[in-house]
Design a protein around this motif. Structure first.
Motif, PDB file in Angstrom:
ATOM      1  N   PRO A  48       3.012  -7.566  -2.755  1.00 26.94           N
ATOM      2  CA  PRO A  48       3.845  -8.547  -2.052  1.00 26.94           C
ATOM      3  C   PRO A  48       3.300  -9.950  -2.284  1.00 26.94           C
ATOM      4  CG  PRO A  48       2.405  -7.442  -0.514  1.00 26.94           C
ATOM      5  CD  PRO A  48       2.214  -6.752  -1.840  1.00 26.94           C
ATOM      6  N   ALA A  69       4.216   3.227  -3.815  1.00 28.46           N
ATOM      7  CA  ALA A  69       5.425   3.092  -3.005  1.00 28.46           C
ATOM      8  C   ALA A  69       5.663   4.309  -2.114  1.00 28.46           C
ATOM      9  CB  ALA A  69       6.634   2.856  -3.905  1.00 28.46           C
ATOM     10  N   GLN A  70       5.167   5.480  -2.499  1.00 30.55           N
ATOM     11  CA  GLN A  70       5.341   6.688  -1.696  1.00 30.55           C
ATOM     12  C   GLN A  70       4.256   6.841  -0.637  1.00 30.55           C
ATOM     13  OE1 GLN A  70       5.409   6.858  -5.202  1.00 30.55           O
ATOM     14  NE2 GLN A  70       7.629   6.593  -5.086  1.00 30.55           N
ATOM     15  N   ASP A 106       1.574  -1.309  -2.500  1.00 28.44           N
ATOM     16  CA  ASP A 106       2.861  -1.639  -3.093  1.00 28.44           C
ATOM     17  C   ASP A 106       3.740  -2.306  -2.039  1.00 28.44           C
ATOM     18  OD1 ASP A 106       4.570  -0.578  -5.719  1.00 28.44           O
ATOM     19  OD2 ASP A 106       5.807  -0.997  -3.950  1.00 28.44           O
ATOM     20  N   ARG A 107       4.502  -3.327  -2.433  1.00 28.36           N
ATOM     21  CA  ARG A 107       5.312  -4.064  -1.455  1.00 28.36           C
ATOM     22  C   ARG A 107       6.365  -3.201  -0.781  1.00 28.36           C
ATOM     23  NH1 ARG A 107       8.090  -8.354  -5.352  1.00 28.36           N
ATOM     24  NH2 ARG A 107       6.430  -7.685  -6.696  1.00 28.36           N
ATOM     25  N   SER A 108       6.771  -2.110  -1.418  1.00 28.92           N
ATOM     26  CA  SER A 108       7.781  -1.249  -0.800  1.00 28.92           C
ATOM     27  C   SER A 108       7.168  -0.069  -0.042  1.00 28.92           C
ATOM     28  CB  SER A 108       8.761  -0.748  -1.865  1.00 28.92           C
ATOM     29  OG  SER A 108       8.073  -0.012  -2.842  1.00 28.92           O
ATOM     30  N   ALA A 109       5.845   0.000   0.005  1.00 35.28           N
ATOM     31  CA  ALA A 109       5.176   1.063   0.768  1.00 35.28           C
ATOM     32  C   ALA A 109       5.273   0.741   2.259  1.00 35.28           C
ATOM     33  CB  ALA A 109       3.716   1.183   0.354  1.00 35.28           C
ATOM     34  N   ALA A 110       5.382   1.775   3.061  1.00 32.95           N
ATOM     35  CA  ALA A 110       5.398   1.564   4.512  1.00 32.95           C
ATOM     36  C   ALA A 110       4.041   1.003   4.935  1.00 32.95           C
ATOM     37  CB  ALA A 110       5.676   2.882   5.227  1.00 32.95           C
ATOM     38  N   TYR A 111       4.070   0.005   5.805  1.00 31.08           N
ATOM     39  CA  TYR A 111       2.825  -0.633   6.230  1.00 31.08           C
ATOM     40  C   TYR A 111       1.917   0.347   6.956  1.00 31.08           C
ATOM     41  CZ  TYR A 111      -0.444  -4.145   7.712  1.00 31.08           C
ATOM     42  OH  TYR A 111      -1.592  -4.857   7.892  1.00 31.08           O
TER      43      TYR A 111
END
Length: 137
Positions: A48, A69-70, A106-111
């Motif tokens: 991000p 991302a997963q 990864d920016r799309s990974a859940a925080y």
């Protein structure tokens, strides 16, 4: 040039072939050594953006934790679970009290996955795990 009896000239010089060979060998060695450390940084992790991000640099003895991302945790190209990560970080922190840890999520990974990893690092003895970002464009 040296003059000989029959007034012929002979060129005397230094053979640079071994020196050039050595320079090329050193160049290849350093290129290979730096390439191995870049493996962690070249994974397909879309970081991000943040206004106050620092430069991405690899420090000596730094542990780089990638979260894809997963939500999988990856160190040195190998997927590991939370208990294995905690043991690895605990061992490194006990051997080196100033252990540096970089978390690359990864920016799309859940925080949730990133926060869990940061919590594991803090619980294992790393005072300030670094969360990597890239500069805004």
């Amino acid at each position: 040039m040296i003059l000989v009896k029959d007034s012929a000239t002979v060129d005397v010089g230094v053979d640079l072939t071994p020196v050039i060979d050595m320079v090329f060998l050193l160049l290849i060695f350093f290129l290979a050594a730096t390439t191995f450390q870049q493996t962690e940084r070249e994974m397909k992790i879309a970081l991000p953006a943040a206004a106050a991000s620092g430069p991405i640099s690899a420090a000596l003895r730094e542990i780089v934790i990638n979260i894809d991302a997963q939500g999988q945790t990856i160190i040195a190209g190998r997927v590991i679970d939370a208990s294995e990560l905690a043991g690895m970080i605990r061992a490194a922190a006990s051997a080196n009290p100033g252990q540096k840890v970089s978390v690359r999520g990864d920016r799309s990974a859940a925080y949730e996955h990133i926060a869990r990893t940061l919590d594991i690092c803090k619980g294992a003895g790393v005072n300030e795990p670094y969360l990597e970002t890239i500069p805004l464009r």
